[in-house]
Design an enzyme around this catalytic site. Sequence first.
Site, PDB file in Angstrom:
ATOM      1  CE1 TYR A 166       5.616   3.084   0.402  1.00 58.93           C
ATOM      2  CE2 TYR A 166       7.691   2.886   1.571  1.00 58.93           C
ATOM      3  CZ  TYR A 166       6.986   3.241   0.435  1.00 58.93           C
ATOM      4  OH  TYR A 166       7.642   3.749  -0.642  1.00 58.93           O
ATOM      5  CB  CYS A 196       8.573 -10.305   8.753  1.00 63.09           C
ATOM      6  SG  CYS A 196       6.803 -10.215   9.021  1.00 63.09           S
ATOM      7  CD  GLU A 207       5.295 -14.984   4.884  1.00 57.81           C
ATOM      8  OE1 GLU A 207       4.769 -13.949   4.391  1.00 57.81           O
ATOM      9  OE2 GLU A 207       6.512 -15.166   4.932  1.00 57.81           O
ATOM     10  CG  ASN A 217      -2.025   0.947   1.170  1.00 56.65           C
ATOM     11  OD1 ASN A 217      -1.850   2.153   1.327  1.00 56.65           O
ATOM     12  ND2 ASN A 217      -3.204   0.433   0.893  1.00 56.65           N
ATOM     13  CB  ALA A 218       0.375   4.617  -1.431  1.00 55.95           C
TER      14      ALA A 218
HETATM   15  N1  THU Z   1       7.151  -9.984   2.737  1.00 51.98           N
HETATM   16  C1  THU Z   1       6.317 -11.054   2.745  1.00 51.98           C
HETATM   17  O1  THU Z   1       5.216 -11.030   2.171  1.00 51.98           O
HETATM   18  N2  THU Z   1       6.718 -12.154   3.406  1.00 51.98           N
HETATM   19  C2  THU Z   1       7.948 -12.332   3.942  1.00 51.98           C
HETATM   20  O2  THU Z   1       8.236 -13.408   4.461  1.00 51.98           O
HETATM   21  C3  THU Z   1       8.922 -11.237   3.920  1.00 51.98           C
HETATM   22  C4  THU Z   1       8.405  -9.936   3.428  1.00 51.98           C
HETATM   23  C5  THU Z   1       6.734  -8.818   1.974  1.00 51.98           C
HETATM   24  C6  THU Z   1       6.348  -7.591   2.735  1.00 51.98           C
HETATM   25  C7  THU Z   1       6.611  -6.513   1.718  1.00 51.98           C
HETATM   26  O3  THU Z   1       5.484  -6.428   0.850  1.00 51.98           O
HETATM   27  C8  THU Z   1       7.774  -7.040   0.913  1.00 51.98           C
HETATM   28  O4  THU Z   1       7.784  -8.442   1.114  1.00 51.98           O
HETATM   29  C9  THU Z   1       9.113  -6.427   1.306  1.00 51.98           C
HETATM   30  O5  THU Z   1       9.315  -6.521   2.671  1.00 51.98           O
END
Ligand code: THU
Length: 162
Positions: free
Chosen positions: A67, A112, A74, A64-65
């Site tokens: 952030y 994350c 996940e 999203n703009a």
């Molecule tokens: N992101 C995920 O969707 N899953 C992860 O395991 C790591 C990070 C996404 C969040 C964001 O849209 C982009 O990857 C960069 O962080």
Amino acid sequence: MKENKIEIPVKVYAYEELSEANRQLIDKAKEMTYHSYAPYSHFSVGAAALLANGEIVCGSNQENAAYPSGICAERTTLFYANSQYPDVAVKALAIAARNESGEFIEQPVSPCGACRQVMLESQCRGGAPMRILLYGTQGIYELAKVEDLLPLCFTAEDMAVE
Ligand code: THU
């Protein structure tokens, strides 16, 4: 003083060594990276959850703009799975990612912290271990349960009165 060591068992597979079912889940997660909306990070993540009823529920990261309003693949996937099938355990979750060149990343993707915590809650709800498959072109990690991604984790049990 005493030192405790925490060991985390991680199985490392080549794609060809995976079972048919695991390959199918990884393939879905890879496919879902093409549904990602990542105009800001250009990091496209896909996830696929195998449910105890045999359904496979998929998702991708949606940015999203503003952030922080975006969400990882996940969490998109698990929230959707738990919304659609509130009483069905998630048995396995596969995750894959492509970088801004459009290539699948070499090392297994690393979820994350917020997603690890959400995976844990989802596993607790399901009452059964959730296997995690992390895709990388140089190898695929398999973890037997969410705690292996989140040692010393916090759950509702930690708030229980003894
Ligand atoms: N992101 C995920 O969707 N899953 C992860 O395991 C790591 C990070 C996404 C969040 C964001 O849209 C982009 O990857 C960069 O962080």
